[in-house]
Design an enzyme around this catalytic site. Structure first.
Site, PDB file in Angstrom:
ATOM      1  N   SER A   1     -11.420   4.675   7.955  1.00  0.00           N
ATOM      2  CA  SER A   1     -11.845   3.544   7.130  1.00  0.00           C
ATOM      3  C   SER A   1     -11.606   2.276   7.926  1.00  0.00           C
ATOM      4  O   SER A   1     -10.698   2.218   8.768  1.00  0.00           O
ATOM      5  CB  SER A   1     -11.024   3.498   5.843  1.00  0.00           C
ATOM      6  OG  SER A   1     -11.160   2.229   5.236  1.00  0.00           O
TER       7      SER A   1
ATOM      8  N   TYR B   1      -2.963   2.710   0.664  1.00  0.00           N
ATOM      9  CA  TYR B   1      -4.202   3.237   1.221  1.00  0.00           C
ATOM     10  C   TYR B   1      -4.367   2.819   2.683  1.00  0.00           C
ATOM     11  O   TYR B   1      -4.615   3.648   3.561  1.00  0.00           O
ATOM     12  CB  TYR B   1      -5.379   2.724   0.381  1.00  0.00           C
ATOM     13  CG  TYR B   1      -6.732   3.146   0.888  1.00  0.00           C
ATOM     14  CD1 TYR B   1      -7.153   4.473   0.782  1.00  0.00           C
ATOM     15  CD2 TYR B   1      -7.602   2.221   1.473  1.00  0.00           C
ATOM     16  CE1 TYR B   1      -8.401   4.862   1.250  1.00  0.00           C
ATOM     17  CE2 TYR B   1      -8.851   2.604   1.941  1.00  0.00           C
ATOM     18  CZ  TYR B   1      -9.245   3.923   1.833  1.00  0.00           C
ATOM     19  OH  TYR B   1     -10.471   4.312   2.289  1.00  0.00           O
TER      20      TYR B   1
END
Ligand code: ZN
Length: 702
Positions: A579, A592
């Site tokens: 990501s 995250y």
């Protein structure tokens, strides 16, 4: 093996002809109807095997006159699924005129070159080698089938006498001859001189049957096969194959052993071309591989040309004793067994080759028999591997029948060679399309039911790979499989439901991939979640959940895949779907972002250790792939919307505007990048990151 010895009583072969439906069909459609009925029952003919024909009066597009046209199954395809465009059409008068061109047996191959000159109505479907066999039989409707029961009779030492006895004069008999022009003339002679015959057994090959109507041909074919089956059933002496010599391992032990063996074996036989594997431990196979006659019968080789073109003339029987099972011993003996097989195959090629023969092909076995365990088959793609296995089951059935009533004979070696290395077969191979870039490769995609997972799987499948999908959501997994199988065929898509954070379940995923396809070459680690919360509100539970799925999950998947890739010795490619947040801190998502950063570093560490084994590891960083995402479906979207002070419905628009290129990022865009890293196109890239985020200056790597 108790239950196995009472082989399941098969359903009898019965006519499925529907008179009412048939009355609505034209002659070509009746041929199609009959062909589909015959081809859809594997007891009647093997996959892709056999052909059908009808001689039909049609209007000549040139003269407008009525002419007789042979409709015959063309080259390639399968009777079960053939459509009208699968048939070649040829003028019968021209086919008859060809007889004037025939110069004798040693020149029969040149007759194939004349067939296109006989084409009726510019039909582009190429005529097959079997065309003259159908053309010259003096009957309107002709079926040529490869039923196991009839091949068994055809492969007996006393085949001719048995044919007379079993069919009581209804069938003629011709000695073994390679299918071609000359055999067509012989069939004509027998059928003309014996008008009472309903068909002919071809020694070592199969069955021809015929009739005056499509229905009569169909029902005659069924009746003859049924007669053969019933006669064999009643007359096979017990026990078959010399009786049981070893006890089969329990089913789960067979599977566990094969899952360990397949990657090792695959590595050894895929040095020049990647191969895919298939495992079969059905009753028919187990009966054979547990029998006393396994080794001598396997050594005799298969009989029907259709069989050995798919399986090679002989299988490799591995040295394994299920009474004292030792995986280590099995593996130790593997190299020597493969070497011996290859040497033997090369010697066969050298003994039999002719001045015009094509070069020797891959000398590795296709079929592997393991006493007490089952059969493995390997080929350049999954469907071919599966079908090769099915053909060897046909060969087992043939040996079972022939040896049960007489003694089984394989084809003479030179005859087998002349078919295997027939220039016409070689031409067929040369016409095959070039393999796709991922042909023979096995990919494992975690989080496979999600938007990115499915897009990646679809792209890898389109490039020729087989794909094993895994996901924690069993229902979503099932529907993903159905969707992908529609695109790429059922053979190429496997699924296994698993929790990526569980060590045992991850090991089971890799085992499932090995058992289903033979190993793994590509790992796409993609299973993910997302959560957002300011630091003070980030509970330990949220933190651990991110760590579990994103860090531990990626670790477990890569470790298991690494082990198998190393065993195979064929290199490998891992692609982590990371990501942008692995590179850029984002406020309100520390759990995250930190987990995503750990993934990135894990990829680099695995890249370092993998290099010496040719295992490459790279990262694709998506950003804001909203469409099709299950992560973005739920709370995350609202959390990100809240964090960015926008409405949840405006999220896609928001991210598009925020990107440098002002573009939305879709799952297909990520799939493209994953494919690049997975394929040999990126063969010299490892430890890299590719951002697919429509441009984000903060994520520029340095
Ligand atoms: Zn045939």
């Amino acid at each position: 093996m108790g239950a196995m010895s009472e082989m399941k009583q098969k359903e009898p072969i019965t006519s499925r002809w529907d008179d009412q439906f048939a009355a609505t069909l034209s002659e070509p459609e009746l041929l199609l109807y009959r062909s589909n009925l015959l081809g859809s029952d594997l007891r009647i003919t093997n996959f892709g095997g056999g052909n059908t024909s009808a001689k039909i009066m049609m209007t000549d597009p040139l003269s407008g006159e009525q002419v007789e046209v042979l409709w015959v199954k063309g080259s390639g395809g399968d009777l079960g699924s053939i459509k009208l465009d699968g048939f070649s059409t040829l003028y019968m008068d021209k086919l008859q005129a060809l007889k004037n061109r025939y110069r004798g047996l040693e020149h029969e191959d040149e007759m194939v070159g004349y067939l296109p000159h006989c084409t009726f109505n510019l039909n582009p479907r190429a005529a097959s080698i079997d065309t003259p066999l159908h053309a010259y039989i003096a009957k309107r409707h002709v079926d040529h089938m490869h039923p196991d029961a009839c091949i068994a009779i055809a492969a007996c030492r006393n085949s001719e006498a048995l044919t007379g006895k079993i069919f009581e004069g209804q069938l003629g008999w011709l000695p073994w001859q390679r299918p071609g022009y000359d055999l067509g003339l012989k069939l004509e002679k027998v059928s003309r001189e014996n008008p009472q015959l309903k068909g002919i057994i071809l020694e070592g090959h199969g069955l021809f049957t015929w009739g005056d109507s499509a229905k009569e041909a169909y029902e005659t074919t069924l009746a003859i096969i049924k007669r053969a089956e019933e006669w064999l059933q009643a007359n096979i002496k017990q026990p078959v194959f010399g009786g049981q010599a070893v006890e089969a391992l329990p089913a789960e032990e067979r599977a566990a052993l094969v899952a360990r063996l397949m990657p090792l074996l695959r590595g050894k036989i895929s040095k020049t071309e990647f191969k895919l594997g298939h495992f079969d431990d059905s009753d028919a196979v187990l009966e054979f591989v547990c029998s006393a006659d396994l080794a001598p019968l396997a050594a005799l080789g298969t009989s029907c040309p259709d069989h050995f073109l798919r399986t090679k003339i002989r299988p490799l029987v591995l040295d394994f004793d299920p009474a004292a099972p030792s995986f280590e011993r099995l593996v130790e003996g593997l190299d020597a067994a493969l070497d011996a097989y290859r040497t033997d195959y090369s010697a066969y090629y050298e003994r039999c080759k002719r001045s015009t023969s094509p070069k020797i092909r891959d000398a590795n076995p296709i079929i592997y028999l393991i006493p007490g365990v089952g059969m493995l088959s390997f080929a350049k793609d999954k469907a071919t591997a599966r079908i090769a296995g099915e053909f060897y089951v046909n060969a087992i059935n043939v040996m079972r029948g022939a040896n049960g009533v007489d003694s089984y004979v394989g084809l003479p070696e030179q005859e087998a060679f002349d078919i295997e290395y027939w220039l016409l077969e070689e031409a067929k191979l040369q016409r095959m399309p070039k393999p796709k870039s991922l042909a023979g490769k096995i990919a494992l995609v975690t989080g496979g039911a999600g938007g990115i997972g499915q897009a990646v799987a679809r792209q890898l499948l389109q490039e020729g790979a087989c794909v094993m999908l895994t996901d924690i959501d069993g229902e979503a997994l099932e529907s993903a499989q159905v969707a992908l199988a529609k695109v790429a065929g059922k053979d190429n898509v496997g699924t296994v439901r698993a929790n990526i954070t569980d060590e045992g379940e991850v090991a089971a995923i890799l085992e499932a991939a090995a058992l289903r396809f033979g190993g793994v070459d590509i790992l796409v680690s993609n299973a993910g979640i997302a959560s957002a919360a300011p630091l003070e509100e980030t509970t330990l539970e949220i933190w651990k959940r991110n760590q579990d799925i994103l860090v531990t999950g990626y670790f477990l998947a890569s470790r298991s895949a690494f082990r198998i890739m190393k065993q195979q010795g064929l290199g490998g490619s891992m692609v982590f779907v990371g990501s942008k947040n692995g590179l850029v801190a984002s406020s309100g998502a520390s759990a995250y972002c930190t987990a995503k950063a750990a993934e990135l570093h894990l990829a680099r560490c695995v890249a370092l250790e993998g290099a010496e084994h040719g295992i490459r590891v790279n990262v694709v960083n998506p950003d804001a792939v909203i469409r099709g995402s299950r992560i973005w479906d739920g709370k995350w979207k609202e959390e990100r919307a809240a964090s960015n002070k926008i409405d949840a419905d405006d999220v896609e628009e928001f991210y598009r505007k925020r990107s440098m290129l002002k573009l939305s990022v879709f799952p297909e865009d990520i799939a493209e990048a994953v494919y690049f890293f997975a394929s040999d196109k990126a063969g010299k890239s490892t430890g890299n990151i590719l951002n697919v985020d429509a441009g984000n200056a903060g994520a520029f790597t340095r």
